[in-house]
Design a protein around this motif. Structure first.
Motif, mmCIF file in Angstrom:
data_model
loop_
_atom_site.group_PDB
_atom_site.id
_atom_site.type_symbol
_atom_site.label_atom_id
_atom_site.label_comp_id
_atom_site.label_asym_id
_atom_site.label_seq_id
_atom_site.Cartn_x
_atom_site.Cartn_y
_atom_site.Cartn_z
ATOM 1 N N SER A 7 0.852 -1.195 0.000
ATOM 2 C CA SER A 7 0.000 0.000 0.000
ATOM 3 C C SER A 7 0.883 1.239 0.000
ATOM 4 O O SER A 7 2.070 1.169 0.335
ATOM 5 N N TRP A 8 0.281 2.355 -0.375
ATOM 6 C CA TRP A 8 1.054 3.590 -0.460
ATOM 7 C C TRP A 8 0.139 4.791 -0.277
ATOM 8 O O TRP A 8 -1.072 4.730 -0.503
ATOM 9 N N ASP A 9 0.732 5.875 0.152
ATOM 10 C CA ASP A 9 0.030 7.146 0.323
ATOM 11 C C ASP A 9 0.922 8.209 -0.308
ATOM 12 O O ASP A 9 1.936 8.614 0.277
ATOM 13 N N LEU A 10 0.557 8.625 -1.518
ATOM 14 C CA LEU A 10 1.416 9.556 -2.246
ATOM 15 C C LEU A 10 1.410 10.952 -1.627
ATOM 16 O O LEU A 10 2.382 11.699 -1.775
ATOM 17 N N GLN A 11 0.331 11.309 -0.935
ATOM 18 C CA GLN A 11 0.316 12.616 -0.278
ATOM 19 C C GLN A 11 1.340 12.653 0.856
ATOM 20 O O GLN A 11 2.007 13.668 1.073
ATOM 21 N N ARG A 12 1.460 11.534 1.555
ATOM 22 C CA ARG A 12 2.446 11.454 2.636
ATOM 23 C C ARG A 12 3.778 10.898 2.130
ATOM 24 O O ARG A 12 4.746 10.821 2.886
ATOM 25 N N ASP A 13 3.786 10.498 0.852
ATOM 26 C CA ASP A 13 4.996 9.960 0.207
ATOM 27 C C ASP A 13 5.504 8.719 0.945
ATOM 28 O O ASP A 13 6.705 8.529 1.140
ATOM 29 N N GLU A 14 4.554 7.832 1.333
ATOM 30 C CA GLU A 14 4.905 6.649 2.109
ATOM 31 C C GLU A 14 4.477 5.365 1.394
ATOM 32 O O GLU A 14 3.504 5.356 0.630
ATOM 33 N N VAL A 15 5.208 4.294 1.681
ATOM 34 C CA VAL A 15 4.831 2.964 1.204
ATOM 35 C C VAL A 15 4.900 1.988 2.371
ATOM 36 O O VAL A 15 5.630 2.201 3.343
ATOM 37 N N LYS A 16 4.109 0.898 2.258
ATOM 38 C CA LYS A 16 4.154 -0.186 3.235
ATOM 39 C C LYS A 16 4.351 -1.498 2.489
ATOM 40 O O LYS A 16 3.934 -1.644 1.340
ATOM 41 N N TYR A 17 4.959 -2.470 3.173
ATOM 42 C CA TYR A 17 5.199 -3.764 2.537
ATOM 43 C C TYR A 17 5.288 -4.858 3.592
ATOM 44 O O TYR A 17 5.512 -4.590 4.779
ATOM 45 N N ARG A 18 5.105 -6.086 3.125
ATOM 46 C CA ARG A 18 5.361 -7.266 3.954
ATOM 47 C C ARG A 18 6.317 -8.155 3.180
ATOM 48 O O ARG A 18 6.019 -8.577 2.065
ATOM 49 N N CYS A 19 7.476 -8.435 3.752
ATOM 50 C CA CYS A 19 8.530 -9.176 3.057
ATOM 51 C C CYS A 19 8.111 -10.626 2.826
ATOM 52 O O CYS A 19 7.709 -11.324 3.762
ATOM 53 N N VAL A 20 8.217 -11.087 1.587
ATOM 54 C CA VAL A 20 7.850 -12.473 1.271
ATOM 55 C C VAL A 20 8.937 -13.450 1.710
ATOM 56 O O VAL A 20 8.706 -14.656 1.767
ATOM 57 N N ALA A 21 10.122 -12.923 2.033
ATOM 58 C CA ALA A 21 11.222 -13.801 2.447
ATOM 59 C C ALA A 21 11.221 -14.055 3.946
ATOM 60 O O ALA A 21 11.357 -15.196 4.394
ATOM 61 N N CYS A 22 11.055 -12.985 4.742
ATOM 62 C CA CYS A 22 11.158 -13.158 6.198
ATOM 63 C C CYS A 22 9.895 -12.759 6.950
ATOM 64 O O CYS A 22 9.814 -12.937 8.170
ATOM 65 N N GLY A 23 8.902 -12.192 6.255
ATOM 66 C CA GLY A 23 7.644 -11.820 6.893
ATOM 67 C C GLY A 23 7.647 -10.466 7.569
ATOM 68 O O GLY A 23 6.623 -10.036 8.122
ATOM 69 N N HIS A 24 8.761 -9.764 7.539
ATOM 70 C CA HIS A 24 8.842 -8.453 8.189
ATOM 71 C C HIS A 24 7.875 -7.470 7.537
ATOM 72 O O HIS A 24 7.745 -7.424 6.319
ATOM 73 N N GLU A 25 7.192 -6.680 8.369
ATOM 74 C CA GLU A 25 6.317 -5.625 7.870
ATOM 75 C C GLU A 25 7.003 -4.284 8.089
ATOM 76 O O GLU A 25 7.412 -3.959 9.201
#
Length: 540
Positions: free
Chosen positions: A200-218
């Motif tokens: 997911s992302w918020d271009l107004q805040r210039d942020e992205v989120k992710y969940r790593c498919v290798a280790c599960g880190h968010e």
């Protein structure tokens, strides 16, 4: 009507675009040793740049090292530490150099390749993609992709049949990948490579989120700070737009109708607002019947080429044929390739005429784009590679100084010269060293030999055989050139009614102690004359 080299047509198309600056592009992923097949794209760009310069137009030649791509496998035959597989999925720029001599795995193989390019007559502007992705231009390209992802998906639907991106459907496909801040991976590999994607992302805040498919880190972070990358089709297109690329060659698989290049042009125009480059499609250069594949360990590198053959010969191999013509190369063909290069040079300086099917204008163009360094003003005196192959195998009986002096005197005689220039002697020494390396690594048994120091075990029969040996002795002493000597030996055997195979076997047994050997005339010329005569007399 004159037939010129095909690079002129490419230059015509580039100039017709009216670009403010002409930018020529190419790139390569340093996933292992980079083979000579990659030079086809490089040489097309180099030839185009030279043709533009001939017409008075400057251009910029960029070479992108795709160092931010993930390492997907370890090339066959590459010796690495036991736990090296733990790095699978990391950007190549983050993987340590298994040999410990460069900043990373990417730098090791990229710099091995880049280090050869100047010697091959190429001087591109080298750009590492892991550095490029931290620049504002690429960050803005990523923002554009996220802002216009719906349009990008619509374009992609027209070109992608089924899922090219692992674990992605058409509706939720997303080309923005992320390097996990915890495990350092941009992809995970179990059975297939699964890229880390932004969730997911918020271009107004210039942020992205992710969940790593290798280790599960968010994780989450600012686009300007998080290490983000575009998947290859969109990455390719973004670079076209950022650098305003005028021309980029590509393999035939990318250039088919509705292929990656077609999709790239549409994305470039509709998403990034740039018209896109001129495409030049090319066929593969294979190692015999085998496609060169870095991950399978099927390679022949430019560095290895330079160990056994002149750089101009590789340019000749690639640039002498249309880009869409397949090239099958095997190392045992190198003497033929160098011979053909020397013939091209003689034709260029009008010391030899082209055949009836060849165009003088095409060959003049070809020579100009094959030369590395300063263009000769007159025909250089060259030591034939095949003669070098023969004479370097005589070092054990002649001594290396005599091998060199023999080679110089032969080259002088062949070119009707009293002496050679320092540059010609330097070139001759290089050819001897290349031929020595080629004999050791690639020469077929028919071209390898050892001189027998023992008294010949064979005797010529009275009559025709003895007369033949006596005629060869006389020919050796007559100071004939190679072609004349070879023909004279043939004619002598035929005139005496001898079987050619048996006649030549007699000479080879006298000189080598074996029934076969290399082409006879160059061998006889390379040998010490009186030594050869004494060996021949011993069979009488």
């Amino acid at each position: 009507m004159a037939e010129y080299h095909w690079v002129r047509g490419i230059a015509d198309e580039v100039l017709s675009r009216g670009d403010e600056e002409i930018v020529i592009h190419t790139g390569k992923t340093p996933s292992g040793p980079i083979h000579i097949g990659a030079e086809r794209e490089q040489f097309i760009c180099s030839a185009l740049q030279r043709e533009l310069e001939r017409r008075g137009f400057q251009s910029r030649f960029n070479f992108i090292i795709d160092s931010f791509d993930p390492i997907k496998s370890i090339p066959a035959g590459l010796e690495v530490p036991k736990d090296f597989g733990d790095h699978i999925g990391k950007p190549l720029s983050d993987v340590p150099d298994p040999f410990g001599c460069h900043a990373s795995y990417a730098h090791h193989f990229a710099e091995e390749f880049i280090g050869c390019q100047g010697r091959l007559g190429l001087y591109p502007n080298v750009i590492y993609s892991h550095e490029l992705y931290m620049k504002k231009e690429m960050k803005d390209a990523i923002r554009t992709v996220l802002a216009r992802l719906g349009e990008l998906r619509e374009i992609r639907r027209k070109y992608i049949q089924g899922d090219e991106e692992v674990n992605s459907g058409t509706d939720d496909w997303n080309p923005v990948m992320v390097v996990c801040e915890r495990c350092g991976k941009i992809a995970s590999k179990k059975k297939e490579v699964a890229p880390n994607k932004v969730d997911s992302w918020d271009l107004q805040r210039d942020e992205v989120k992710y969940r790593c498919v290798a280790c599960g880190h968010e994780g989450k972070g600012k686009i300007s700070d998080v290490r983000l990358k575009l998947s290859w089709r969109v990455d390719w297109t973004a670079k076209w737009a950022i650098f305003k690329v005028s021309c980029e060659p590509a393999g035939k698989d990318h250039c088919v109708k509705d292929g990656a290049y077609d999709m790239g042009i549409e994305v470039c125009q509709k998403i990034f607002g740039y018209k896109g480059p001129l495409r030049v499609s090319y066929e593969w250069l294979t190692l015999g019947e085998h496609a060169m594949k870095t991950h399978k360990g099927i390679t022949f590198t430019p560095l290895e080429w330079l160990r056994v053959a002149p750089p101009e010969a590789l340019r000749y191999l690639i640039l002498s044929v249309d880009p869409m013509r397949h090239i099958s190369f095997l190392p045992d063909r190198i003497p033929d390739i160098v011979d053909n290069l020397d013939r091209l040079e003689r034709i260029r300086f009008r010391a030899e005429a082209p055949s009836g099917t060849e165009s003088q204008e095409f060959l003049d163009d070809l020579y100009r784009i094959c030369v590395v360094g300063e263009m000769p003003s007159s025909l250089p005196a060259r030591l034939p590679y095949r003669f070098a192959v023969t004479t370097v195998q005589l070092g054990s009986i002649l001594g290396e100084d005599k091998v060199l002096s023999k080679s110089i005197s032969y080259t002088e005689k062949l070119n009707n010269r009293q002496s050679l220039s320092d540059k010609e002697v330097s070139d001759l020494k290089s050819r001897l060293e290349m031929a020595r390396n080629w004999v050791a690594s690639y020469a077929p048994p028919s071209l390898k030999f050892k001189i027998s120091l023992e008294t010949p075990s064979i005797k010529a029969s009275p009559g025709a055989e003895q007369m033949f040996v006596e005629s060869v002795i006389a020919l050796v002493r007559s100071d004939l050139g190679e072609a004349e000597l070879q023909n004279a030996i043939f004619e002598s055997a035929k005139s005496l009614g001898l079987d050619l195979g048996k006649a030549f076997k007699l000479i080879y047994m006298a000189l080598l102690g074996s029934e076969r050997g290399p082409r006879l005339a160059p061998l006889l010329i390379a040998l010490d004359r009186e030594w050869a005569v004494s060996k021949l007399k011993a069979v009488l």
